[in-house]
Scaffold this motif. Structure first.
Motif, PDB file in Angstrom:
ATOM      1  N   MET A   1       0.851  -1.194   0.000  1.00 46.97           N
ATOM      2  CA  MET A   1       0.000   0.000   0.000  1.00 46.97           C
ATOM      3  C   MET A   1       0.882   1.239   0.000  1.00 46.97           C
ATOM      4  SD  MET A   1      -3.636  -0.065   1.405  1.00 46.97           S
ATOM      5  CE  MET A   1      -3.889  -0.951  -0.096  1.00 46.97           C
ATOM      6  N   CYS A   2       0.305   2.430  -0.020  1.00 38.44           N
ATOM      7  CA  CYS A   2       1.099   3.646  -0.197  1.00 38.44           C
ATOM      8  C   CYS A   2       2.261   3.736   0.807  1.00 38.44           C
ATOM      9  CB  CYS A   2       0.226   4.860  -0.007  1.00 38.44           C
ATOM     10  SG  CYS A   2      -1.201   4.878  -1.068  1.00 38.44           S
ATOM     11  N   GLY A   3       3.321   4.404   0.388  1.00 40.64           N
ATOM     12  CA  GLY A   3       4.471   4.582   1.275  1.00 40.64           C
ATOM     13  C   GLY A   3       4.898   6.040   1.312  1.00 40.64           C
ATOM     14  N   ILE A   4       5.397   6.457   2.476  1.00 43.64           N
ATOM     15  CA  ILE A   4       5.839   7.852   2.648  1.00 43.64           C
ATOM     16  C   ILE A   4       7.289   7.877   3.106  1.00 43.64           C
ATOM     17  CG2 ILE A   4       5.621   9.864   4.208  1.00 43.64           C
ATOM     18  CD1 ILE A   4       2.641   9.471   4.206  1.00 43.64           C
ATOM     19  N   VAL A   5       8.068   8.803   2.549  1.00 43.23           N
ATOM     20  CA  VAL A   5       9.390   9.052   3.094  1.00 43.23           C
ATOM     21  C   VAL A   5       9.621  10.567   3.065  1.00 43.23           C
ATOM     22  CG1 VAL A   5      10.495   8.556   0.872  1.00 43.23           C
ATOM     23  CG2 VAL A   5      11.857   8.438   2.925  1.00 43.23           C
ATOM     24  N   GLY A   6      10.327  11.060   4.051  1.00 44.51           N
ATOM     25  CA  GLY A   6      10.636  12.486   4.091  1.00 44.51           C
ATOM     26  C   GLY A   6      12.027  12.681   4.666  1.00 44.51           C
ATOM     27  N   HIS A  97       0.412  11.635   1.139  1.00 42.44           N
ATOM     28  CA  HIS A  97      -0.645  11.199   2.059  1.00 42.44           C
ATOM     29  C   HIS A  97      -0.905   9.707   1.910  1.00 42.44           C
ATOM     30  CE1 HIS A  97      -5.315  10.808   2.121  1.00 42.44           C
ATOM     31  NE2 HIS A  97      -4.869  10.551   3.327  1.00 42.44           N
ATOM     32  N   ASN A  98      -0.981   9.001   3.001  1.00 44.93           N
ATOM     33  CA  ASN A  98      -1.480   7.616   3.035  1.00 44.93           C
ATOM     34  C   ASN A  98      -2.809   7.623   3.759  1.00 44.93           C
ATOM     35  OD1 ASN A  98       0.923   6.849   1.958  1.00 44.93           O
ATOM     36  ND2 ASN A  98       1.612   5.638   3.717  1.00 44.93           N
ATOM     37  N   GLY A  99      -3.713   6.725   3.347  1.00 42.21           N
ATOM     38  CA  GLY A  99      -5.003   6.629   4.027  1.00 42.21           C
ATOM     39  C   GLY A  99      -6.113   7.170   3.143  1.00 42.21           C
TER      40      GLY A  99
END
Ligand code: F6R
Length: 590
Positions: A1-6, A97-99
């Motif tokens: 599912m979606c992934g976030i990195v910062g 954004h995830n969700g």
């Protein structure tokens, strides 16, 4: 599912960190990706559909940005195209954004009535425009976030950059996982540990309703009530080696070959007293639900406690019959599955005790339940679960054993010594690669493959069938062998592969009769049998013999050849085994 990195920090190039992080999140499943970064006072946003490799080709890695956010998107609202891909931007505000923002339609109408125009079909664009609308009233991002939390409903993990604050990353978290990686002169954002594991082993878990302001030297976290809190800094257990293939062609193969080791590691659990409950309800999704079905047979048979298995997404919306005398067991590898998490929250409202059987430590479900047993399978990267499923079955088998009604039964008396032999037995099955490849060659070109079994063998068939279809894209179904005559047998024609699993002595003859029936109608029968029950006959075309062990443990060796056959079928079909199309490793939306 979606992934976030910062990333925020001057020592590394933001683009290097973002792409490395996204590559480590690939295993979660995605259909587009993108990055946003600020370099020389200028915001750049790049997005591509398909693999990250495509995105990389559009980037100038010489640009030494010190702030950026990146995303892998698994489409929910709107098709996977460049416009719908993240990051989304509106003027000064850019987010990943995830969700799912559940009230996005109402919010969109409200924003449209104020004159805002939308380019994409996503709920994320609604979120970014809402954040901008709130921001431009005060020019204060924290105030905008505070207001945003009051307006947006649903699940969101958000990484945000504001073009007017080039030294600050913002994070917002509700019902979707988000962590902050703590580095030296650098800090990170991530939806999951692997994204940042190459840079730091220190991290902060954000709780629901939390938000944070992150610069390279400072992390300020606010809780649900907008109060600044002192966050707990935790340490990951393993290093970056946990995301390597160790020479195997695929993570899935590596993870299957780790199964003997997993048994050794997971063989000791603390007893949870099941016998004080009148009923057990297991809630889970997919393979974890299939593990639950195996658990149901074992718990009912040996501990004598009525046990129901509920698909978590169904459980959430039906009338339920649980109370404080019910134990609700949530099974989840990731510990983040949205439906399973919600099922636990419902169980708590009904005053039921909750037990999590979870692989990922400190995950949302692990933190939500009253008791937790960790499966100790190690990190699982392939989207299709193998070793974690096996570890779930082991924990359930041990719970049935530890709560046995009749300690005098032979299978209970010998379980501990049988358990010591189990890894050797699994090693012996892992070594029979030729047999699995031979069978795979015979069936990989077929359109429909059926698995049949009775009782606990039927539960194993469900998992075997899911494994095959999800990675090879071949249609497959599992049937209770006795049900065939009530409809499905009409699908059997010359050469239809039917895999029959027969490990339960008490009903072996019945399943064998069903295999004879399909063989008589032209099926290509693959017979999976324990050596104790092995029978010669002309009702099968191929056979795999599973070494006999304690019946409480037998499901574990039996599933190993099923996983490997699925793997080799997918390989012959040249499928993307570790990242099957449309699938995600951790399903954080309902
Ligand atoms: C199939 C598979 C899925 C998961 C399901 C639940 O191979 O992996 O069916 O079992 O999505 O995931 P967890 O266990 O993370 O709750």
């Amino acid at each position: 599912m979606c992934g976030i990195v910062g990333y925020i920090g001057k020592e590394k190039k933001a683009l290097d960190v973002l792409i490395n992080g996204l590559e480590h999140l690939e295993y979660r499943g995605y259909d587009s990706s993108g990055v946003a970064y600020i370099y020389n006072n200028k915001l750049t946003i790049k997005k591509e559909t398909g693999r990250i490799e495509k995105l990389k080709n559009t980037l100038n890695f010489n640009e030494k940005a010190s702030i950026g956010i990146g995303h892998t998107r698994w489409a929910t609202h709107g098709i996977p195209n460049k416009v719908n891909a993240h990051p989304h931007n509106y003027k000064d505000i850019t987010i990943v954004h995830n969700g799912i923002i559940e009230n996005y339609s109402a919010l969109k109408k409200e924003l449209q009535s104020k004159g805002y125009e939308f380019k994409s079909d996503t709920d994320t664009e609604v979120a970014v425009i809402l954040l901008y609308d709130l921001y431009h009233q005060t020019n204060d991002v924290l105030k905008a976030i505070k207001e945003f939390k009051l307006k947006a409903q649903g699940a969101y993990a958000i990484g945000l950059i504001c073009s007017n604050e080039m030294d600050t990353l913002y994070a917002i978290k509700k019902n979707s996982p988000l962590i902050i990686g703590v580095g030296k002169k650098a800090n990170y954002l991530a939806s999951d540990v692997p994204a940042i594991v190459d840079y730091t082993n220190q991290y902060i878990i954000l709780n629901d309703g939390d938000y944070a302001k992150v610069t390279q030297d400072k992390i300020i976290v606010y809780n649900d009530k907008n109060k600044e809190i002192i966050p707990t800094i935790k340490t990951f257990e393993a290093g970056s080696e946990m995301v390597s293939k160790n020479g195997y062609d695929h993570y899935m193969l590596k993870e299957i070959y780790e199964e003997a080791e997993v048994i050794k590691r997971s063989a000791h659990i603390t007893k949870v007293n099941l016998r004080k409950y009148q009923k057990i309800v297991i809630v889970a999704c997919g393979s974890a639900m299939h593990a639950g079905l195996v658990g149901k047979y074992l718990i009912e048979k040996y501990a004598g406690i009525p046990t129901e298995v509920e698909i978590a997404s169904e459980f959430r919306y039906k009338k339920i019959f649980i109370n404080k005398k019910t134990l609700v067991i949530a099974i989840s590898q990731s510990g983040e599955t949205a439906d399973t998490l919600e099922a636990v929250k419902i169980a708590k409202k009904y005053h039921s005790d909750t037990l999590g059987i979870i692989n990922v430590k400190e995950s949302s479900i692990a933190r939500e339940v009253k008791y937790v047993i960790y499966t100790e399978a190690g990190r699982e990267v392939a989207v299709a679960t193998t070793k974690a499923y096996l570890a779930q079955v082991l924990v359930l088998a041990l719970l049935a054993y530890l709560n046995a009604e009749n300690k005098e039964l032979e299978v209970i008396k010998t379980l501990e010594s049988d358990l010591k032999e189990l890894p050797i037995l699994i090693e012996s099955l892992l070594a029979k690669t030729d047999a699995y490849q031979r069978i795979a060659k015979k069936i990989y070109h077929r359109n429909d493959i059926f698995y049949i079994g009775r009782g606990i063998d039927y539960a194993l068939c469900m998992e075997a069938s899911l494994k095959l279809k999800e990675i090879s894209y071949i249609h497959s179904e599992a049937y209770a062998a006795g049900e065939l005559k009530h409809g499905t047998i009409s699908l059997v024609e010359e050469g239809t592969p039917i895999i029959g699993i027969v490990t339960d002595k008490s009903i072996a003859d019945k399943t064998i009769s069903n295999l004879k029936e399909v063989k008589a109608r032209g099926a290509y029968v693959i017979y999976i049998i324990t050596d104790e029950l092995d029978t010669e006959g002309d009702f099968y075309d191929d056979k795999i013999v599973i070494p006999t062990t304690n019946p409480i443990l037998e499901p574990m060796p039996t599933i190993v050849p099923m996983q490997l056959i699925a793997y080799y079928v997918a390989k012959l079909n040249k499928c993307d085994i570790d990242k099957p199309k449309n699938l995600a490793k951790s399903v954080t939306v309902e």
